[in-house]
Design a protein around this motif. Sequence first.
Motif, PDB file in Angstrom:
ATOM      1  N   MET A 176       0.821  -1.202   0.000  1.00 57.83           N
ATOM      2  CA  MET A 176       0.000   0.000   0.000  1.00 57.83           C
ATOM      3  C   MET A 176       0.861   1.260   0.000  1.00 57.83           C
ATOM      4  SD  MET A 176      -3.181  -1.109   2.459  1.00 57.83           S
ATOM      5  CE  MET A 176      -3.754   0.556   2.587  1.00 57.83           C
ATOM      6  N   CYS A 177       1.934   1.258   0.764  1.00 62.02           N
ATOM      7  CA  CYS A 177       2.834   2.422   0.796  1.00 62.02           C
ATOM      8  C   CYS A 177       3.469   2.652  -0.574  1.00 62.02           C
ATOM      9  CB  CYS A 177       3.907   2.237   1.859  1.00 62.02           C
ATOM     10  SG  CYS A 177       3.283   2.371   3.541  1.00 62.02           S
ATOM     11  N   ILE A 178       3.893   1.593  -1.211  1.00 68.25           N
ATOM     12  CA  ILE A 178       4.478   1.720  -2.557  1.00 68.25           C
ATOM     13  C   ILE A 178       3.434   2.242  -3.532  1.00 68.25           C
ATOM     14  CG2 ILE A 178       5.418   0.393  -4.492  1.00 68.25           C
ATOM     15  CD1 ILE A 178       6.763  -1.402  -2.334  1.00 68.25           C
ATOM     16  N   GLY A 179       2.218   1.725  -3.436  1.00 66.32           N
ATOM     17  CA  GLY A 179       1.136   2.192  -4.305  1.00 66.32           C
ATOM     18  C   GLY A 179       0.812   3.661  -4.093  1.00 66.32           C
ATOM     19  N   VAL A 180       0.788   4.096  -2.827  1.00 69.52           N
ATOM     20  CA  VAL A 180       0.517   5.506  -2.526  1.00 69.52           C
ATOM     21  C   VAL A 180       1.619   6.385  -3.121  1.00 69.52           C
ATOM     22  CG1 VAL A 180       0.481   7.205  -0.643  1.00 69.52           C
ATOM     23  CG2 VAL A 180      -0.909   5.141  -0.495  1.00 69.52           C
ATOM     24  N   TYR A 181       2.870   5.991  -2.932  1.00 73.85           N
ATOM     25  CA  TYR A 181       3.981   6.797  -3.451  1.00 73.85           C
ATOM     26  C   TYR A 181       3.893   6.926  -4.968  1.00 73.85           C
ATOM     27  CZ  TYR A 181       8.575   8.582  -4.495  1.00 73.85           C
ATOM     28  OH  TYR A 181       9.595   9.366  -4.959  1.00 73.85           O
ATOM     29  N   LEU A 182       3.734   5.798  -5.645  1.00 72.21           N
ATOM     30  CA  LEU A 182       3.695   5.837  -7.110  1.00 72.21           C
ATOM     31  C   LEU A 182       2.495   6.630  -7.624  1.00 72.21           C
ATOM     32  CD1 LEU A 182       4.792   2.198  -8.001  1.00 72.21           C
ATOM     33  CD2 LEU A 182       6.125   4.305  -8.236  1.00 72.21           C
ATOM     34  N   THR A 183       1.349   6.455  -6.980  1.00 72.92           N
ATOM     35  CA  THR A 183       0.155   7.173  -7.416  1.00 72.92           C
ATOM     36  C   THR A 183       0.329   8.678  -7.263  1.00 72.92           C
ATOM     37  OG1 THR A 183      -1.225   5.301  -6.810  1.00 72.92           O
ATOM     38  CG2 THR A 183      -2.330   7.424  -7.055  1.00 72.92           C
ATOM     39  N   VAL A 184       0.800   9.127  -6.114  1.00 77.01           N
ATOM     40  CA  VAL A 184       0.944  10.564  -5.874  1.00 77.01           C
ATOM     41  C   VAL A 184       2.067  11.138  -6.730  1.00 77.01           C
ATOM     42  CG1 VAL A 184       1.486  12.303  -4.118  1.00 77.01           C
ATOM     43  CG2 VAL A 184      -0.031  10.397  -3.560  1.00 77.01           C
ATOM     44  N   PHE A 185       3.190  10.443  -6.851  1.00 79.10           N
ATOM     45  CA  PHE A 185       4.315  10.956  -7.634  1.00 79.10           C
ATOM     46  C   PHE A 185       3.962  11.057  -9.112  1.00 79.10           C
ATOM     47  CE2 PHE A 185       8.230  10.181 -10.094  1.00 79.10           C
ATOM     48  CZ  PHE A 185       8.901  11.342  -9.755  1.00 79.10           C
ATOM     49  N   ILE A 186       3.411   9.988  -9.678  1.00 80.66           N
ATOM     50  CA  ILE A 186       3.069   9.999 -11.107  1.00 80.66           C
ATOM     51  C   ILE A 186       1.955  11.006 -11.386  1.00 80.66           C
ATOM     52  CG2 ILE A 186       2.089   8.591 -12.964  1.00 80.66           C
ATOM     53  CD1 ILE A 186       3.674   6.224 -11.772  1.00 80.66           C
ATOM     54  N   GLY A 187       0.998  11.080 -10.484  1.00 83.09           N
ATOM     55  CA  GLY A 187      -0.068  12.078 -10.647  1.00 83.09           C
ATOM     56  C   GLY A 187       0.464  13.502 -10.613  1.00 83.09           C
ATOM     57  N   GLY A 188       1.436  13.749  -9.741  1.00 83.04           N
ATOM     58  CA  GLY A 188       2.027  15.086  -9.665  1.00 83.04           C
ATOM     59  C   GLY A 188       2.830  15.432 -10.895  1.00 83.04           C
ATOM     60  N   ILE A 189       3.566  14.488 -11.438  1.00 81.93           N
ATOM     61  CA  ILE A 189       4.363  14.722 -12.648  1.00 81.93           C
ATOM     62  C   ILE A 189       3.439  14.933 -13.858  1.00 81.93           C
ATOM     63  CG2 ILE A 189       6.012  13.657 -14.250  1.00 81.93           C
ATOM     64  CD1 ILE A 189       7.292  14.605 -11.665  1.00 81.93           C
ATOM     65  N   GLN A 190       2.407  14.093 -13.973  1.00 78.88           N
ATOM     66  CA  GLN A 190       1.492  14.224 -15.106  1.00 78.88           C
ATOM     67  C   GLN A 190       0.654  15.494 -15.016  1.00 78.88           C
ATOM     68  OE1 GLN A 190      -0.756  10.584 -15.276  1.00 78.88           O
ATOM     69  NE2 GLN A 190       0.796   9.549 -16.528  1.00 78.88           N
ATOM     70  N   GLY A 191       0.441  15.970 -13.796  1.00 73.96           N
ATOM     71  CA  GLY A 191      -0.324  17.202 -13.606  1.00 73.96           C
ATOM     72  C   GLY A 191       0.472  18.449 -13.954  1.00 73.96           C
ATOM     73  N   GLY A 192       1.720  18.306 -14.301  1.00 76.67           N
ATOM     74  CA  GLY A 192       2.534  19.444 -14.707  1.00 76.67           C
ATOM     75  C   GLY A 192       3.247  20.126 -13.551  1.00 76.67           C
ATOM     76  N   GLY A 193       3.283  19.496 -12.392  1.00 75.78           N
ATOM     77  CA  GLY A 193       3.961  20.093 -11.252  1.00 75.78           C
ATOM     78  C   GLY A 193       5.465  19.862 -11.316  1.00 75.78           C
ATOM     79  N   ALA A 194       6.170  20.588 -10.469  1.00 75.32           N
ATOM     80  CA  ALA A 194       7.621  20.427 -10.396  1.00 75.32           C
ATOM     81  C   ALA A 194       7.951  19.066  -9.801  1.00 75.32           C
ATOM     82  CB  ALA A 194       8.221  21.539  -9.556  1.00 75.32           C
TER      83      ALA A 194
END
Length: 120
Positions: A30-48
Amino acid sequence: MQHHSEPAVIREAALDDNGLAWARRVVWAMCIGVYLTVFIGGIQGGGAELVAIGRAAAFTVGAAVLGKMVLSLLAQASLPVEQGPMANQDGKLGSLGDLSSSANVPQQQDEADEVAPGER
């Protein structure tokens, strides 16, 4: 006045070591899933990237803390153990089968009727 003491309730762990090991694996996944979901979502959203990494790490730590709390609760969880009847307990002991299906019950009833036929 006589005080009847209640029998001590014996408890056993709700999960064995194997169950707790699987629960730890689930928390890690679950921790790995949370990290990947938030990180990839942030990158795809155009954030730094640095902000996405920081946000992903914060959410992952939060998930890990909650998972650790759940694991500690699971480790402390216990269930009562049911014991069979003891010889010194009040109540009915023996077979729970129907008495009328016993082979010698009709014979005993006939003998009881012969001994005292008029007392009924």
